[in-house]
Write a protein that holds these residues in place. Structure first.
Motif, PDB file in Angstrom:
ATOM      1  N   SER A 106      43.992  39.583  36.064  1.00  0.00           N
ATOM      2  CA  SER A 106      42.533  39.735  36.287  1.00  0.00           C
ATOM      3  C   SER A 106      42.097  41.152  35.982  1.00  0.00           C
ATOM      4  O   SER A 106      41.085  41.371  35.306  1.00  0.00           O
ATOM      5  CB  SER A 106      42.142  39.439  37.737  1.00  0.00           C
ATOM      6  OG  SER A 106      42.726  38.285  38.188  1.00  0.00           O
ATOM      7  N   ASP A 152      46.798  50.398  41.497  1.00  0.00           N
ATOM      8  CA  ASP A 152      47.531  49.274  42.110  1.00  0.00           C
ATOM      9  C   ASP A 152      48.544  49.813  43.115  1.00  0.00           C
ATOM     10  O   ASP A 152      49.151  50.857  42.882  1.00  0.00           O
ATOM     11  CB  ASP A 152      48.251  48.429  41.041  1.00  0.00           C
ATOM     12  CG  ASP A 152      48.617  47.043  41.575  1.00  0.00           C
ATOM     13  OD1 ASP A 152      49.307  46.955  42.609  1.00  0.00           O
ATOM     14  OD2 ASP A 152      48.189  46.055  40.976  1.00  0.00           O
ATOM     15  N   THR A 157      50.712  37.461  39.085  1.00  0.00           N
ATOM     16  CA  THR A 157      50.751  37.232  37.639  1.00  0.00           C
ATOM     17  C   THR A 157      52.180  37.023  37.140  1.00  0.00           C
ATOM     18  O   THR A 157      52.421  36.233  36.234  1.00  0.00           O
ATOM     19  CB  THR A 157      50.063  38.408  36.908  1.00  0.00           C
ATOM     20  OG1 THR A 157      48.717  38.465  37.377  1.00  0.00           O
ATOM     21  CG2 THR A 157      50.073  38.238  35.409  1.00  0.00           C
TER      22      THR A 157
END
Ligand SMILES: Cc1cc2nc3c(=O)[nH]c(=O)nc-3n(C[C@H](O)[C@H](O)[C@H](O)COP(=O)(O)OP(=O)(O)OC[C@H]3O[C@@H](n4cnc5c(N)ncnc54)[C@H](O)[C@@H]3O)c2cc1C
Length: 409
Positions: free
Chosen positions: A49, A68, A77
């Motif tokens: 995303s 992140d 993912t």
């Protein structure tokens, strides 16, 4: 600002290493800290995303930072089986009953457009990610039998989406499958999700995006026209807009929204497995709950998954994983005759779903210029592309005609 707690849920996300953890090209170099303190946009989350969001924004010359708390592409993912489908989990004829005919058609049309856009991104950027255009086969099952599939084909055609109803005889002759009916449609694909995401991120980096890993966003506040974030490094970052692409670790303030987290299982066979020739052209799933889905990879592995359970921790149970793996292998063998043998990879993961089967994409209530996309279900990659297009347009001041289709409710 409070710095100890986290702003988003924390979840283990997956157990054991999925197939993609061992394929090359899925990692990416990052920075330990950001070079500046103010950006046009900060994206939180470096999965598919965040990758697609970054692609939509760096193309517009915005100064973008991605943050992140893990290394990039190490969240959900990495667990994805990456069947990239325009067919969402809720059939069109069912969705029409809950959100109306026109809106349901718009959702399905948007989903089809997004799969095409993903293919275009892969071609434009020449991404090495095992991307293959595929047809899809939706088999009649316990929840949706041949009558439901006939209705589904009619409503899809009325929405301008190609769909072929295949009879039991055709299924037997062409596919050696024993089901009462199936829908064959054209607009699907598959890919290596780690390579796909990492390659998009590398391209965004080349265009100037900074990626900071192992840093958590802890808190958020509005300050004048800006959004201010505090990080686990006790640094304050500001931006004109912030997008949370944090997958199933969604913002805690939105935890009361109608999203649940469930458990799911997947496995991959050894390469060059004996399989029917047609399988290399299709992704397959069925109208049952839980459903079985499967596809092949370019090196001839068969990848399958499903057996979802309605609890968010079941995937952590080792014995359950062994049982689920056995069930998936047996179901595939019963249906197709494919013998998986001992899988090379088995994994399990958490999965966010909504009652409608639709994602929630929009502005975070009560805080200006903060956006999020959540509740992606089994169509995470397709929905990520929809989110990237809708949210990037909103940030750029051009409201997308479908902005209202996936409300945070
Ligand atoms: C087993 C399985 C099979 C699937 N199969 C398919 C499929 O076939 N087709 C399909 O389309 N979809 C599939 N999905 C769904 C799809 O994989 C997901 O929807 C998608 O990967 C979610 O991507 P994401 O980028 O939103 O989340 P993630 O990949 O989880 O990335 C979110 C990132 O946000 C970071 N983060 C969270 N909170 C913070 C914070 N406070 N500060 C900093 N960073 C933070 C996390 O560390 C994480 O790296 C599957 C999912 C699973 C689990």
């Amino acid at each position: 600002m409070e710095k100890s707690r986290s702003l988003t849920r924390r979840h283990a996300l997956r157990r054991d290493l999925p197939l993609w953890a061992s394929t090359p090209g899925g990692s990416i170099r990052t920075q330990g800290k950001s070079r500046r303190s103010h950006y046009d946009v900060i994206i939180v989350g470096a999965g598919i995303s965040g990758a697609l969001m970054s692609h939509a924004l760096v193309e517009k010359n915005l100064r973008v930072l991605m943050v992140d708390r893990r290394r990039p592409v190490r969240g959900s993912t990495l667990a994805s089986t990456a069947m990239i489908q325009h067919e969402i989990d809720t059939p069109l004829h069912v969705l029409q009953k809950s959100i109306g005919v026109r809106n349901a058609q718009r959702v399905w049309q948007r989903s089809a457009t997004s799969v095409e856009q993903l293919g275009q991104i892969v071609r434009d950027l020449d991404l090495k990610c095992a991307f293959q255009a595929k047809k899809s086969l939706f088999l009649a099952g316990e929840d949706y039998g041949s009558r439901a599939l006939r209705t589904e084909v009619e409503v899809r055609k009325a929405a301008g989406l190609s769909a072929n109803l295949l009879s039991a005889e055709v299924l037997r002759e062409r596919f050696a499958l024993c089901r009462t009916a199936a829908i064959e449609s054209a607009i699907s694909a598959s890919a290596n999700p780690a390579q796909l995401s990492a390659a998009i991120l590398r391209n965004a980096k080349k265009k100037g995006m900074e990626i900071v890993s192992d840093v958590e966003i802890k808190d958020i506040k509005e300050f004048d026209e800006n959004v201010v974030l505090s990080t686990s490094q006790a640094v304050l970052l500001s931006a004109r807009a912030v997008v949370f692409c944090t997958g199933y670790e969604f913002l805690k303030v939105l935890a009361h929204k109608s999203q649940r987290v469930v458990s799911t299982w997947a496995l991959a066979s050894r390469p060059r497995l004996k399989r029917p020739e047609w399988l290399d052209e299709y992704v397959v799933w069925e109208g049952s709950d839980p459903y079985l889905y499967f596809r092949s990879t370019p090196d001839g592995r068969v990848l399958l998954g499903g057996e979802d359970e309605d609890t968010e921790d079941a995937y952590k149970d080792e014995r359950k994983r062994a049982r689920k793996t056995k069930i998936l292998i047996e179901k595939l063998a019963d249906l197709t005759g494919i013998s998986i043998g001992k899988p090379d990879f088995e994994w399990s993961a958490a999965f966010g779903v909504t009652p409608s089967g639709l994602p929630m994409i929009g502005r975070v209530p009560h805080i200006r210029n903060v956006f999020t996309a959540m509740g992606f279900g089994g169509n995470g990659i397709t929905f990520s592309q929809i989110a990237a297009a809708l949210i990037s347009s909103e940030i750029l001041g051009h409201r997308d005609a479908d902005w209202d289709l996936f409300p945070i409710s």
